[in-house]
Scaffold this motif. Structure first.
Motif: not given
Length: 424
Positions: A164-170, A182-186, A311-318
């Motif tokens: 889900f986070m990869i999708l939202l990051g992309f 962005k603060l709400v997405l995670p 942002d795809t990677y940073t959200y995914f990694a976090g």
């Protein structure tokens, strides 16, 4: 968040001295450089600093304390992760050509005024790492989990949150979502994990204050799940805002992931509780693929960067590190591993909250004559480091920040050693 100037994909922009008109054709321009992992040798040499101690802990120091079946599962996961490393290396150039065709590229702001600053760098290549990671994690279930495994539900819930986070990051990379969203997405991406979580919601009261509160264990109930959601929000956004120079986003992930793996092996080797061991093994099963695919991406993203991670990677990694910290039950240790990110967040808070004007790119100033970066008054650890240690090249600054990350992780291990038996 990388040091880039985005180019719209739908229509050409008005030409300015700093930004040429982007190509609107369906194929990448002929001036586009060939994407190759020029820094692969350097990355592999540096990775040995972690790999050798990690293997020493598994096969020698804690060899007698790690069951054969558990060791077998870790090795199978490591082999799948190595295959993911090779596949990621081969797929990033392929994906780069596709994103360039869709005009998803940017210019490196920290090289503005130099020939490198006019090169179109493909963006959002974190999508490759995320997809390969998910494939590895799903395939690993065949070797390790049975249909009645108690960990299977939480494992798949963790993968759902990461996916889900990869999708939202992309989506963020494509649509350029505002910061308040962005603060709400995670928190949205963490819902599958929160709903499937069936573990304990208790915390152990530190020994020095047990005599004051009168009990040793406190059940937080739904407040614990709220804490889990907030941890996911912090981890994803903290990686995203501690960024802006080549190699920093991926580099900090590699350092933290390495520290997490060492911590997991140490806890498995020192414990006799099967459930406790399985919780840390669960963490290893997700962090090994994260580390392997991130090393492949770092081969392209290290200075000078051939690709931007997005942002795809940073959200995914976090999100991945938040998930393993939650389900592995070591969120306190994880936050200390994130010490530089915590400092960066506290420095950024006045600007993020709107008390101080916040520019879109809170980056240092680049001098094309000297090739050095100068710190600004923006509240980031990047700028603070430049103000404290003086002007530096981008590569030197990234190495300095990664050394601070290593120091933060070493501090965590030292703190745990000092407090063992006294704090909890």
């Amino acid at each position: 968040m990388t040091a880039r100037k985005r180019t719209p994909s739908s229509s050409p922009s008005i030409p300015t001295p700093e930004q040429p008109v982007p190509e609107t054709t369906s194929s990448p321009p002929s001036s586009t450089p060939i994407i190759r992992p020029y820094k692969l040798g350097q990355v592999l040499k540096v990775s040995l600093i972690f790999i050798i101690p990690y293997l020493y802990l598994i096969f020698y120091h804690y060899s007698d304390n790690i069951e054969v079946d558990l060791k077998r599962s870790i090795l199978i996961n490591a082999l799948l992760s190595f295959a993911g490393f090779l596949f990621t290396l081969s797929m990033i150039p392929v994906a780069s050509r596709y994103v360039l065709r869709r005009n998803m590229f940017g210019y490196d702001i920290n090289k503005k005024g130099t020939p490198q600053g006019s090169i179109k760098v493909p963006e959002s290549l974190g999508i490759v790492v995320g997809i390969v990671f998910l494939v590895i994690a799903i395939l690993f279930q065949y070797f390790n989990f049975t249909s009645d495994s108690v960990w299977l539900v939480e494992y798949n819930a963790a993968l759902a949150s990461i996916c889900f986070m990869i999708l939202l990051g992309f989506v963020d990379d494509v649509l350029d979502i505002p910061w308040r969203v962005k603060l709400v997405l995670p928190s949205v991406a963490a819902l599958p994990l929160l709903m499937a979580y069936a573990g304990h919601t208790t915390i152990i009261i530190p020994k020095p204050i047990v005599s004051y509160v009168g009990f040793e264990i406190l059940d937080l109930g739904w407040f614990y799940k709220l804490y889990m959601g907030l941890l996911a929000v912090f981890c994803t956004n903290s990686i995203n805002i501690h960024a802006g120079i080549n190699g920093l986003e991926v580099g900090q992930t590699v350092v933290i992931a390495s520290a997490i793996l060492v911590h997991n092996i140490m806890q498995i080797g020192a414990s006799a509780d099967p459930e406790y061991k399985q919780a840390h093994a669960f963490s290893i099963y997700l962090v090994q693929p994260l580390l392997a695919t991130s090393l492949a991406l770092l081969s392209y993203n290290w200075y000078p960067s051939s690709v931007f991670v997005g942002d795809t990677y940073t959200y995914f990694a976090g999100m991945t590190m938040a998930v393993v910290g939650i389900l592995g039950h070591y969120s306190e240790t994880l936050l200390i591993f994130f010490l530089p990110q915590v400092i960066n967040f506290l420095l950024s808070l006045p600007q993020l909250a709107g008390y101080i004007p916040c520019p879109r790119h809170r980056l240092p100033r680049f001098d094309p004559q000297t090739g050095l970066l100068t710190g600004t008054n923006d509240g980031t650890l990047v700028n603070l480091s430049l103000r404290l240690f003086g002007r530096r090249s981008e590569k030197s600054l990234c190495i300095l920040l990664l050394l601070l990350q290593v120091i933060g992780c070493c501090f965590c291990f030292m703190l745990r050693w000092i407090l063992t038996g006294w704090y909890k």
